[in-house]
Design an enzyme around this catalytic site. Structure first.
Site, mmCIF file in Angstrom:
data_model
loop_
_atom_site.group_PDB
_atom_site.id
_atom_site.type_symbol
_atom_site.label_atom_id
_atom_site.label_comp_id
_atom_site.label_asym_id
_atom_site.label_seq_id
_atom_site.Cartn_x
_atom_site.Cartn_y
_atom_site.Cartn_z
ATOM 1 N N HIS A 111 0.814 -1.225 0.000
ATOM 2 C CA HIS A 111 0.000 0.000 0.000
ATOM 3 C C HIS A 111 0.847 1.274 0.000
ATOM 4 O O HIS A 111 0.444 2.292 -0.545
ATOM 5 C CB HIS A 111 -0.975 0.006 1.186
ATOM 6 C CG HIS A 111 -0.351 0.309 2.518
ATOM 7 N ND1 HIS A 111 0.314 -0.645 3.268
ATOM 8 C CD2 HIS A 111 -0.307 1.446 3.255
ATOM 9 C CE1 HIS A 111 0.734 -0.101 4.392
ATOM 10 N NE2 HIS A 111 0.380 1.172 4.405
ATOM 11 N N ASP A 112 2.030 1.213 0.583
ATOM 12 C CA ASP A 112 2.891 2.399 0.650
ATOM 13 C C ASP A 112 4.081 2.331 -0.303
ATOM 14 O O ASP A 112 5.036 3.083 -0.146
ATOM 15 C CB ASP A 112 3.411 2.592 2.078
ATOM 16 C CG ASP A 112 2.461 3.390 2.957
ATOM 17 O OD1 ASP A 112 1.559 4.068 2.407
ATOM 18 O OD2 ASP A 112 2.603 3.338 4.193
ATOM 19 N N LYS A 164 5.967 5.350 -1.819
ATOM 20 C CA LYS A 164 6.880 6.206 -1.051
ATOM 21 C C LYS A 164 8.308 6.148 -1.571
ATOM 22 O O LYS A 164 9.134 6.993 -1.201
ATOM 23 C CB LYS A 164 6.838 5.825 0.432
ATOM 24 C CG LYS A 164 5.550 6.270 1.126
ATOM 25 C CD LYS A 164 5.588 5.994 2.626
ATOM 26 C CE LYS A 164 4.346 6.539 3.305
ATOM 27 N NZ LYS A 164 4.346 6.282 4.772
ATOM 28 N N HIS A 216 2.257 9.785 -2.948
ATOM 29 C CA HIS A 216 2.686 8.376 -2.897
ATOM 30 C C HIS A 216 1.548 7.444 -3.315
ATOM 31 O O HIS A 216 1.804 6.321 -3.746
ATOM 32 C CB HIS A 216 3.209 8.008 -1.502
ATOM 33 C CG HIS A 216 2.145 7.708 -0.488
ATOM 34 N ND1 HIS A 216 1.510 8.699 0.232
ATOM 35 C CD2 HIS A 216 1.603 6.537 -0.062
ATOM 36 C CE1 HIS A 216 0.632 8.149 1.049
ATOM 37 N NE2 HIS A 216 0.663 6.830 0.902
ATOM 38 N N HIS A 257 -6.111 6.175 1.148
ATOM 39 C CA HIS A 257 -6.310 7.460 1.820
ATOM 40 C C HIS A 257 -7.590 8.155 1.356
ATOM 41 O O HIS A 257 -7.802 9.336 1.662
ATOM 42 C CB HIS A 257 -5.103 8.384 1.607
ATOM 43 C CG HIS A 257 -3.916 8.002 2.439
ATOM 44 N ND1 HIS A 257 -3.903 8.115 3.819
ATOM 45 C CD2 HIS A 257 -2.701 7.492 2.088
ATOM 46 C CE1 HIS A 257 -2.742 7.707 4.279
ATOM 47 N NE2 HIS A 257 -1.994 7.317 3.248
ATOM 48 N N ASP A 265 -4.490 0.734 8.169
ATOM 49 C CA ASP A 265 -3.380 1.689 8.109
ATOM 50 C C ASP A 265 -3.461 2.693 9.250
ATOM 51 O O ASP A 265 -2.480 2.948 9.954
ATOM 52 C CB ASP A 265 -3.413 2.406 6.753
ATOM 53 C CG ASP A 265 -2.182 3.259 6.507
ATOM 54 O OD1 ASP A 265 -1.110 2.945 7.067
ATOM 55 O OD2 ASP A 265 -2.283 4.242 5.745
#
Length: 242
Positions: A120-121, A124, A149, A176, A204
């Site tokens: 999910h990240d 970044k 990101h 998000h 998260d």
């Protein structure tokens, strides 16, 4: 008993296919396997070997992507994505059971979600170190850069080849987004946000609040759960919060 190796690459054995008790259709008695049987099973073994090898390659590439993201942000990304992945699967399984999803489908989707949540990240990796590793709260401008990101991560999965790619794209892009439409990057609302994205959004935030960060202390779990309940229907899918 007919047993054949599953061979890939440079004569590397990655498994075995074994068949027992060949039965004569006329007498119903167990009979020896024939040369024709062996030829047929050998053909199937070659197909199975190829499929397993491709699956292992895909898994290794995904794990390398996760490791690459960890190298950029080792203090937070590594353990964080592992926990978010586990929490996400727990939430999905409970939701799926409530919706009477077949157990075989739950197992399959859980495996896919476990990988997608870990990614999910991954976007970044495209965030500058001066922002990603800043030992303090971000400014408004820095936060706008950090928000990218989501799109950077989803862009890695533009070419969809399988379910893992599709769910990883959805999770990277949508973790998000908010139930009330006030999230980012697209401002999606309600069930327009893919289910996996809605689930990972909860996992998260849960893990972020439970963890100590450079700009905050870890919250008590009771306070975290209270916050999640308060945000049901605004930030989060209320059914998933339940």
């Amino acid at each position: 008993m007919l047993t054949l190796p599953l061979i890939v690459g440079e004569d590397k054995v990655i498994g075995v296919i074994q068949i027992i008790n060949s039965i004569d259709p006329e007498t119903g008695k167990i009979v020896p396997f024939t040369a024709e049987n062996e030829l047929f099973v050998s053909f199937f073994a070659n197909i199975a070997s190829s499929a397993i090898e491709k699956a292992k390659m895909t898994r290794e590439m995904i794990l390398r992507m996760i490791k690459m993201a960890e190298l950029r942000d080792p203090k937070e990304t590594g353990c964080h994505v592992q926990r978010v992945s586990s929490f996400s699967v727990e939430v999905y399984q409970r939701w799926a059971e409530n919706h009477n999803i077949p157990s075989s489908e739950i197992r399959k989707n859980s495996d896919v979600l476990r990988i997608a949540a870990m990614l999910h990240d991954v976007g970044k990796i495209g965030i500058p170190d001066v922002i990603l590793k800043k030992p303090a709260r971000l400014t408004d401008d820095e936060y706008e850069v950090m928000k990218t990101h989501t799109t950077l991560g989803s862009d890695l999965f533009i070419n969809i080849f399988n379910e893992v790619d599709e769910m990883s794209r959805d999770v990277a892009a949508c973790h998000h987004e908010r139930w009330d439409g006030k999230g980012y990057p697209k401002g999606l609302a309600g069930e327009d946000i893919p289910l996996a994205g809605r689930i990972v959004a909860i996992a998260d935030v849960y893990d972020a609040l439970m963890s100590k960060r450079v700009y905050k202390s870890a919250w008590d779990e009771e306070d975290v759960l209270k916050y999640l309940r308060e945000q049901a229907g605004s930030q989060f899918d209320p059914e998933l919060i339940d």
